[in-house]
Design a protein around this motif. Structure first.
Motif, PDB file in Angstrom:
ATOM      1  N   PHE A   7      -6.887   0.521  -4.681  1.00  0.00           N
ATOM      2  CA  PHE A   7      -8.168   0.122  -4.092  1.00  0.00           C
ATOM      3  C   PHE A   7      -8.209  -1.373  -3.815  1.00  0.00           C
ATOM      4  O   PHE A   7      -8.808  -1.810  -2.825  1.00  0.00           O
ATOM      5  CB  PHE A   7      -9.316   0.516  -5.027  1.00  0.00           C
ATOM      6  N   TYR A  17       0.835  -1.208   0.000  1.00  0.00           N
ATOM      7  CA  TYR A  17       0.000   0.000   0.000  1.00  0.00           C
ATOM      8  C   TYR A  17       0.868   1.256   0.000  1.00  0.00           C
ATOM      9  O   TYR A  17       0.590   2.222  -0.719  1.00  0.00           O
ATOM     10  CB  TYR A  17      -0.914  -0.018   1.217  1.00  0.00           C
ATOM     11  N   ILE A  48     -13.462   0.437  -9.052  1.00  0.00           N
ATOM     12  CA  ILE A  48     -14.135   0.359  -7.748  1.00  0.00           C
ATOM     13  C   ILE A  48     -15.477  -0.346  -7.885  1.00  0.00           C
ATOM     14  O   ILE A  48     -15.844  -1.194  -7.054  1.00  0.00           O
ATOM     15  CB  ILE A  48     -14.306   1.771  -7.157  1.00  0.00           C
ATOM     16  N   TRP A  80     -10.964   4.689 -12.636  1.00  0.00           N
ATOM     17  CA  TRP A  80     -11.030   4.434 -11.194  1.00  0.00           C
ATOM     18  C   TRP A  80     -12.442   4.046 -10.762  1.00  0.00           C
ATOM     19  O   TRP A  80     -12.616   3.121  -9.971  1.00  0.00           O
ATOM     20  CB  TRP A  80     -10.557   5.668 -10.437  1.00  0.00           C
ATOM     21  N   PRO A  97      -9.469  -1.012   0.970  1.00  0.00           N
ATOM     22  CA  PRO A  97     -10.716  -0.383   0.503  1.00  0.00           C
ATOM     23  C   PRO A  97     -10.807   1.101   0.811  1.00  0.00           C
ATOM     24  O   PRO A  97     -11.467   1.838   0.079  1.00  0.00           O
ATOM     25  CB  PRO A  97     -11.806  -1.179   1.246  1.00  0.00           C
ATOM     26  N   GLU A  98     -10.123   1.592   1.882  1.00  0.00           N
ATOM     27  CA  GLU A  98     -10.200   3.022   2.175  1.00  0.00           C
ATOM     28  C   GLU A  98      -9.480   3.868   1.142  1.00  0.00           C
ATOM     29  O   GLU A  98      -9.572   5.097   1.158  1.00  0.00           O
ATOM     30  CB  GLU A  98      -9.636   3.323   3.566  1.00  0.00           C
ATOM     31  N   ALA A  99      -8.766   3.218   0.216  1.00  0.00           N
ATOM     32  CA  ALA A  99      -8.132   3.960  -0.865  1.00  0.00           C
ATOM     33  C   ALA A  99      -9.153   4.688  -1.728  1.00  0.00           C
ATOM     34  O   ALA A  99      -8.805   5.642  -2.425  1.00  0.00           O
ATOM     35  CB  ALA A  99      -7.306   3.016  -1.738  1.00  0.00           C
ATOM     36  N   ALA A 100     -10.412   4.263  -1.691  1.00  0.00           N
ATOM     37  CA  ALA A 100     -11.450   4.971  -2.447  1.00  0.00           C
ATOM     38  C   ALA A 100     -11.547   6.425  -1.999  1.00  0.00           C
ATOM     39  O   ALA A 100     -11.777   7.324  -2.833  1.00  0.00           O
ATOM     40  CB  ALA A 100     -12.793   4.271  -2.273  1.00  0.00           C
TER      41      ALA A 100
END
Length: 480
Positions: free
Chosen positions: A164, A132, A205, A201, A168-171
């Motif tokens: 992502f 990450y 997602i 993106w 998942p918080e990369a959104a």
């Protein structure tokens, strides 16, 4: 000169990283998922029970590929983690070399991850932290610089999609980056590129979320649900304030452990606010989501601040900018210095790194070099699992307090998770014992109803609650 610098810090990082390796228990949850995936049982922890108990799809797939190739999973985890660390150094070195940063500024940037103990140890715990951090840094370096005008939109789209897939918080990060692009990069005919990047993106997602809905019936991993408070409870001050206090304490402790790098990064941000507000805005957009998630999540039980560790390579960039701006005349840049001065400085840098390697080994605990350390209860779970292996078949059900290592030792045995990371019922309906508790949830009556063949504990925390449930349900004498 910069090549010598990068090589010396890479060697230093190699010795530091492999001198202290501690795979945490949750790393073995990834390994069990990867093993089940590689042998054809699917993306599951227990065969036949589709629950997404890991936070990183990409890290699980990488480990599954290593297992499919026949590589030993524990060693493969360590190697992939170290590869991510070295790749971060390589990305920093390449960008600083192309942008002609002063040598002292490059030293600061490369030293930030190589010499930070919390960062090194957080990467080597066997989780997705290093991957990450690498993808965050790659996105930061690709976006604002002059070379980004020649970078294809597809490349940036791939980095964001992989980000992502890693967490998942990369959104949230991608959403703020898109906002930054709209504000700072939509002029001069770039609007189409921004729109194309947003489309990639959003499609990535949507595709991953659709897969989660179809495979598990959730839009986020079950492990995230188990460790998060319901959104409605965030309106309850009795639950919100203790959680925020614990989160800010976590943020403060991380800042105290990494204060030299963060102080330089803050100085660099102040420089950028005067010279390049676009880059300053991008740094804030990429750092803020991870920090906010860590605070709202009340930190994490794992050591070395693994939720915030990916931010340190990002902080290395403004730190280098601060030193570079302070030098002004670039008096340490090999392009301005004489060949003799550059050679002397290179010898000093390599020599200092070699001495640091010697000092690192001198401070190691008395054991063989490249040996792995472990948590206090990990050897017990290993011994218990190996002792039980001949007697537990696929129909057996055990309920260990920590499911990672023993579940990895017993890959064909069903495992009940007290904390709900791999159990959807507990994740949704279990109770959190404290507002700031981040291990997971509990439902002791549900646990008793599963009728485990064996409980395995390393602490006395659960005994009273389990016994109370047994008395309340009036089990038979045999079950008592």
């Amino acid at each position: 000169m910069l090549t010598l610098l990068a090589a010396s810090f890479s060697i230093l990082l190699l010795f530091y990283a492999y001198g202290r390796i501690q795979l945490v228990d949750d790393a073995y949850i990834f390994l069990r998922y990867a093993h089940n995936l590689a042998r054809g049982d699917g993306y599951v922890y227990n065969a036949g029970a589709p629950v997404e108990g890991t936070t990183s799809v990409l890290w699980t797939l990488s480990l599954a590929a290593a297992d499919r190739l026949g590589l030993p999973l524990e060693r493969a985890t360590e190697a992939l983690s170290l590869a991510a660390e070295l790749a971060i150094l390589a990305c920093l070195w390449l960008k600083l070399y192309r942008e002609r940063f002063a040598l002292a500024a490059a030293t600061v940037a490369l030293a930030a991850p190589a010499l930070s103990q919390p960062w090194r140890l957080a990467i080597m715990m066997g989780l997705e932290t290093g991957l990450y951090a690498l993808l965050l840094l790659a996105l930061l370096l690709a976006l604002p610089w002059r070379s980004s005008q020649r970078l294809r939109t597809l490349g940036l789209g791939a980095i964001g999609a992989l980000l992502f897939l890693t967490r998942p918080e990369a959104a949230l990060t991608l959403a703020l980056v898109l906002l930054w692009l709209v504000v700072f990069r939509t002029g001069r005919g770039r609007g189409a590129r921004v729109l194309g990047l947003a489309l990639i993106w959003v499609t990535a997602i949507a595709a991953v979320t659709t897969w989660r809905l179809l495979a598990f019936g959730e839009v986020v991993p079950n492990s995230v649900i188990a460790k998060s408070v319901p959104l409605g409870s965030l309106l309850d001050q009795a639950a919100l304030w203790p959680r925020l206090r614990a989160g800010f304490d976590y943020l403060r402790d991380w800042a105290a452990a990494s204060w030299p790098q963060l102080a330089l990064a803050l100085a660099g941000l102040l420089v950028l606010l005067r010279q390049n507000r676009a880059l300053a805005g991008l740094l804030v957009a990429m750092i803020a989501p991870t920090a906010v998630v860590a605070v709202v999540n009340a930190g994490d039980w794992m050591p070395y601040y693994r939720l915030l560790a990916p931010l340190l390579p990002l902080a290395a960039v403004p730190g280098a900018i601060a030193v570079h701006a302070a030098l002004g005349s670039r008096w340490l840049d090999q392009r301005r210095a004489g060949a003799r001065a550059a050679a002397l400085l290179g010898a000093l840098v390599v020599g200092a790194s070699a001495l640091a390697c010697v000092a690192a080994f001198a401070r190691l605990e008395p054991r063989r070099a490249f040996d792995r350390s472990s948590g206090p209860y990990m050897p017990c779970y290993t011994a218990v699992g190996e002792a039980l292996a001949p007697y537990l078949g696929p129909s057996a059900l055990i309920a260990p307090e920590s499911i990672g290592k023993i579940g990895y030792i017993l890959p064909d045995t069903r495992v009940h998770d007290f904390f709900g990371l791999v159990d959807a019922h507990i994740a949704h309906y279990g109770q959190m014992p404290f507002p700031e508790f981040t291990f997971g949830r509990f439902d002791y009556r549900y646990t008793i109803d599963q009728r485990p063949d064996l409980f395995v504990f390393h602490s006395p925390y659960h005994f009273a609650s389990l016994n109370a449930c047994l008395l309340y349900t009036s089990p038979s004498p045999r079950d008592r």
